[in-house]
Design a protein around this motif. Structure first.
Motif: not given
Length: 214
Positions: A185-204
């Motif tokens: 998703g795109r919600n910053a608060a939800v992403l902060w709580c759920a964390g980026l994870g290894p795959r999503q973190r690699a795309t940042v």
């Protein structure tokens, strides 16, 4: 026999140094805060893990709460009076005896400790060497301060651990799927709580800007 063991432990408690009695009185409640801190540390650690790791970290406190709820429900079935009220000739407990109607069996503190120990071990392998002794100490402290029978805490530990294990096992797959969805998703608060994870973190990118070249 259980009453005899209760009396032996309480009488021994009365002969221990003041600092040890104080420590037992504090630990019987403060241990819950320590487990809460471990839940938070496990969640923070899982923010960079895969969806299953985050699911286990999020389920740990929920499974512990479920273990407490089951224990509390059983109290209304058995209605066992506290030993500090029921055992004749017992020394005064180290803490205030709970009022009548706040039943003894099983021990909610022990159930929470057992559930937390198991749930944390499932979420964060290796912590069992820390959480198990903490849970045992918390359970023992409830007898030491005089508000539970030994069988109250023994059953509480086993009950909490079993309930937490079942809850985590049953909830891991749906919780992991939910975490995976939240991380897209795109919600910053939800992403902060759920964390980026290894795959999503690699795309940042390091600057925090998403790589759109793919």
């Amino acid at each position: 026999m259980d009453q005899d063991l209760y009396l032996d432990i309480l009488r021994q408690a009365r002969t221990t140094p003041d600092w040890l009695r104080w420590l037992a009185e504090v630990w019987t409640e403060a241990g819950l805060l320590l487990f809460a801190g471990l839940f938070a540390a496990g969640w923070w650690r899982a923010r960079r893990g895969d969806s299953r790791a985050m699911a286990l970290a999020l389920l740990a406190p929920l499974a512990t709460a479920f273990g407490y709820a089951v224990s509390e429900a059983l109290k209304t079935v058995f209605d066992e009076e506290r030993p500090c009220r029921a055992v004749a000739g017992a020394p005064a407990p180290l803490v205030e005896c709970p009022p009548s109607g706040d039943w003894s069996f099983p021990s909610n503190h022990a159930a929470i400790a057992g559930a937390a120990a198991v749930a944390l071990a499932l979420a964060w392998r290796g912590t069992i060497w820390l959480t198990a002794p903490l849970a045992l100490l918390m359970a023992y402290s409830r007898v030491f301060v005089g508000v539970h029978y030994p069988h109250d805490v023994a059953v509480g530990l086993l009950l909490g651990g079993a309930v937490a294990y079942a809850a985590v096992r049953a909830g891991t797959r749906p919780a992991a799927a939910l975490v995976g969805t939240a991380r897209t998703g795109r919600n910053a608060a939800v992403l902060w709580c759920a964390g980026l994870g290894p795959r999503q973190r690699a795309t940042v990118r390091p600057e925090g800007v998403r790589d759109r070249s793919r």
